[in-house]
Design a protein around this motif. Structure first.
Motif, short mmCIF file in Angstrom:
data_model
loop_
_atom_site.label_atom_id
_atom_site.label_comp_id
_atom_site.label_asym_id
_atom_site.label_seq_id
_atom_site.Cartn_x
_atom_site.Cartn_y
_atom_site.Cartn_z
N GLU A 90 57.83 -14.66 27.19
CA GLU A 90 56.87 -15.47 26.31
C GLU A 90 55.75 -14.71 25.88
OE1 GLU A 90 56.48 -19.07 28.39
OE2 GLU A 90 58.25 -19.53 28.80
N SER A 91 55.00 -14.11 26.47
CA SER A 91 53.43 -13.54 26.31
C SER A 91 53.52 -12.15 26.58
CB SER A 91 52.51 -14.30 27.17
OG SER A 91 52.78 -15.65 27.16
N TRP A 92 54.72 -11.12 26.31
CA TRP A 92 54.47 -9.74 26.55
C TRP A 92 53.84 -9.01 25.63
CZ3 TRP A 92 56.18 -5.75 23.86
CH2 TRP A 92 57.03 -6.03 22.52
N ILE A 93 53.52 -9.50 24.36
CA ILE A 93 52.84 -8.77 23.64
C ILE A 93 51.24 -8.88 23.88
CG2 ILE A 93 52.23 -8.78 21.02
CD1 ILE A 93 54.85 -9.32 20.42
N PRO A 94 50.66 -10.11 23.96
CA PRO A 94 49.25 -10.10 24.21
C PRO A 94 48.77 -9.50 25.58
CG PRO A 94 50.34 -12.23 24.30
CD PRO A 94 51.22 -11.49 23.72
N LEU A 95 50.05 -9.78 26.44
CA LEU A 95 49.67 -9.14 27.92
C LEU A 95 49.67 -7.56 27.91
CD1 LEU A 95 51.83 -11.46 30.18
CD2 LEU A 95 49.39 -11.51 29.75
N CYS A 96 50.67 -6.97 27.21
CA CYS A 96 50.57 -5.68 27.10
C CYS A 96 49.61 -5.07 26.30
CB CYS A 96 52.01 -5.18 26.67
SG CYS A 96 53.34 -5.33 27.62
N LEU A 97 49.14 -5.54 25.21
CA LEU A 97 48.04 -5.30 24.43
C LEU A 97 46.62 -5.34 25.34
CD1 LEU A 97 48.73 -6.74 21.06
CD2 LEU A 97 48.76 -4.57 21.69
N GLY A 98 46.47 -6.45 25.99
CA GLY A 98 45.34 -6.43 26.89
C GLY A 98 45.03 -5.31 28.09
N PHE A 99 46.35 -5.14 28.58
CA PHE A 99 46.51 -3.92 29.44
C PHE A 99 46.05 -2.62 28.70
CE2 PHE A 99 48.39 -0.89 32.12
CZ PHE A 99 48.23 -1.43 33.46
N LEU A 100 46.74 -2.34 27.54
CA LEU A 100 46.27 -1.22 26.84
C LEU A 100 44.54 -1.14 26.45
CD1 LEU A 100 49.12 -0.85 24.58
CD2 LEU A 100 48.76 0.74 26.21
N LEU A 101 44.12 -2.52 26.39
CA LEU A 101 42.78 -2.32 25.85
C LEU A 101 41.75 -1.99 27.11
CD1 LEU A 101 42.22 -5.55 23.70
CD2 LEU A 101 41.82 -3.15 23.06
N ILE A 102 42.29 -2.43 28.14
CA ILE A 102 41.62 -1.92 29.42
C ILE A 102 41.74 -0.49 29.61
CG2 ILE A 102 41.96 -1.96 32.17
CD1 ILE A 102 42.24 -4.82 32.06
N LEU A 103 42.83 0.15 29.32
CA LEU A 103 43.12 1.64 29.31
C LEU A 103 42.25 2.11 28.40
CD1 LEU A 103 47.10 1.87 29.67
CD2 LEU A 103 45.24 2.18 31.68
N ALA A 104 42.29 1.76 27.25
CA ALA A 104 41.28 2.18 26.04
C ALA A 104 39.77 2.42 26.54
CB ALA A 104 41.35 1.41 24.86
N PHE A 105 39.26 1.40 27.08
CA PHE A 105 37.94 1.14 27.56
C PHE A 105 37.71 1.87 28.74
CE2 PHE A 105 37.66 -3.09 25.58
CZ PHE A 105 36.44 -2.97 24.67
N ILE A 126 28.76 11.69 38.58
CA ILE A 126 28.05 10.54 39.35
C ILE A 126 27.94 9.36 38.55
CG2 ILE A 126 25.99 9.45 40.54
CD1 ILE A 126 25.50 12.29 41.77
N LEU A 127 27.40 9.94 36.96
CA LEU A 127 27.24 8.80 35.98
C LEU A 127 28.76 8.41 35.55
CD1 LEU A 127 25.53 7.43 34.10
CD2 LEU A 127 25.90 9.54 32.36
N GLY A 128 29.57 9.08 35.61
CA GLY A 128 31.11 8.59 35.37
C GLY A 128 31.55 7.71 36.33
N ASN A 129 31.32 7.90 37.61
CA ASN A 129 31.77 7.01 38.66
C ASN A 129 30.85 5.64 38.45
OD1 ASN A 129 33.50 8.77 39.72
ND2 ASN A 129 32.00 9.67 41.00
N LEU A 130 29.73 5.71 38.01
CA LEU A 130 28.88 4.43 38.22
C LEU A 130 29.43 3.64 37.05
CD1 LEU A 130 25.01 5.74 38.83
CD2 LEU A 130 26.77 4.21 40.29
N LEU A 131 29.73 4.29 35.82
CA LEU A 131 30.01 3.75 34.60
C LEU A 131 31.40 3.03 34.91
CD1 LEU A 131 29.18 3.00 31.68
CD2 LEU A 131 30.36 5.04 31.00
N GLY A 132 32.18 3.56 35.56
CA GLY A 132 33.51 3.25 35.75
C GLY A 132 33.44 1.92 36.53
N LEU A 133 32.46 1.98 37.77
CA LEU A 133 32.34 0.76 38.52
C LEU A 133 31.77 -0.48 37.75
CD1 LEU A 133 32.49 -0.10 41.50
CD2 LEU A 133 29.84 0.50 41.69
N VAL A 134 31.13 -0.25 36.77
CA VAL A 134 30.47 -1.18 35.98
C VAL A 134 31.21 -1.87 35.18
CG1 VAL A 134 28.66 -1.84 34.34
CG2 VAL A 134 27.90 -0.41 36.01
N ILE A 135 32.06 -1.16 34.48
CA ILE A 135 32.96 -1.73 33.61
C ILE A 135 34.24 -2.20 33.87
CG2 ILE A 135 34.48 -0.94 31.57
CD1 ILE A 135 32.33 0.79 30.54
#
Length: 279
Positions: A90-105, A126-135
């Motif tokens: 029923e919802s594979w398109i918005p779910l997959c797009l949401g997953f791709l958005l997370i990967l993109a971010f 260190i900055l990259g690890n902190l930024l990843g933790l925040v996002i």
């Protein structure tokens, strides 16, 4: 005169009905023991299974599947996957797009952090690890909320993942606490971290569903999964062949495979934690 009860049916308030009528609905399986009930004199809603006057003092019957119109049946891995497949269709398109958005971010933030780290000569990123933790915290919370909406048959949009930023601080804290818990589990070797991951697997879902604090989310996940450890364990073990199948289909296959794995856990969560009645 019999007391009158209100009850929920898939999260919707029903009633009032006489106690005998509600007892009959529970015995016939038309109302499940994990639904909520309320009568005058109670301080709050409670699970029907906790009220001996409704259950006749007998042990609660098995919770049925969440599948709409699927009828009453016992808890089983097959039922979880049947419902997950139905929701995915029923919802594979918005779910997959949401997953791709997370990967993109995640990739975007990592790229930006890498550039800044190179300029600042940050060899350990260190900055990259902190930024990843925040996002990652708010994005993960938003993705779980998106998946839970799909399971509850609510309208879903890929942009729903951004809703997690409305609860930035608790999402960040839960992400941090989950990492600390995983490290603690790692100290107890691979078996320890696996058990910790299983016991806390509902934490994100509790926060997305009930808006509870990070500590409460972890505590409720521990208590719920502890009583249903085997079914949650099997659900997550079956992620392995699904992930392998997705990997064989290359990156394109990993996205729906990953979404489906998350979806099976959300179905199992909702199965064990029906929607609370609206205030």
């Amino acid at each position: 005169m019999e007391p009158e009860w209100y009850y929920t049916l898939q999260g919707q308030q029903q009633g009032p009905v006489p106690e005998g009528k509600l007892r009959s609905l529970l015995q016939s399986g038309q109302v499940l023991p994990n639904e909520f009930v309320f009568k005058e004199g109670m301080s709050d809603w409670a699970a029907a299974s906790s009220r001996s006057e409704l259950m006749g003092g007998s042990p609660p019957t098995p919770i049925s599947t969440l599948a709409r119109g699927a009828g009453v049946g016992e808890i089983s891995i097959g039922a979880v996957y049947q419902e997950a497949i139905a929701v995915f269709k029923e919802s594979w398109i918005p779910l997959c797009l949401g997953f791709l958005l997370i990967l993109a971010f995640s990739l975007g933030s990592g790229f930006i952090a890498g550039i800044i780290g190179a300029i600042a000569h940050d060899r350990h990123n260190i900055l990259g690890n902190l930024l990843g933790l925040v996002i990652n915290g708010p994005l993960t919370l938003g993705m779980w909320a998106l998946i839970l909406n799909a399971v509850d048959r609510k309208p879903v949009s890929p942009m729903d993942i951004l809703e997690g930023f409305k609860h930035f601080l608790p999402a960040f804290v839960l992400n941090l606490l989950m990492m600390v818990a995983m490290i603690a589990g790692l100290i107890a070797l691979i078996i320890g971290i696996f058990i910790v991951a299983i016991l806390l697997s509902f934490a994100w879902l509790y926060m997305a569903d009930r808006g509870c604090s990070p500590v409460d989310a972890m505590k409720q996940s521990f208590e719920c999964v502890k009583s249903n450890f085997l079914i949650v364990l099997v659900v997550m073990l079956l992620w392995i062949p699904i992930a392998i199948a997705g990997f064989l289909a290359l990156i394109i296959g990993l996205v729906p495979a990953g979404v489906f794995c998350w979806l099976t856990l959300a179905v199992a969560y909702r199965w064990l934690n029906p929607p609370t009645p609206a205030a």
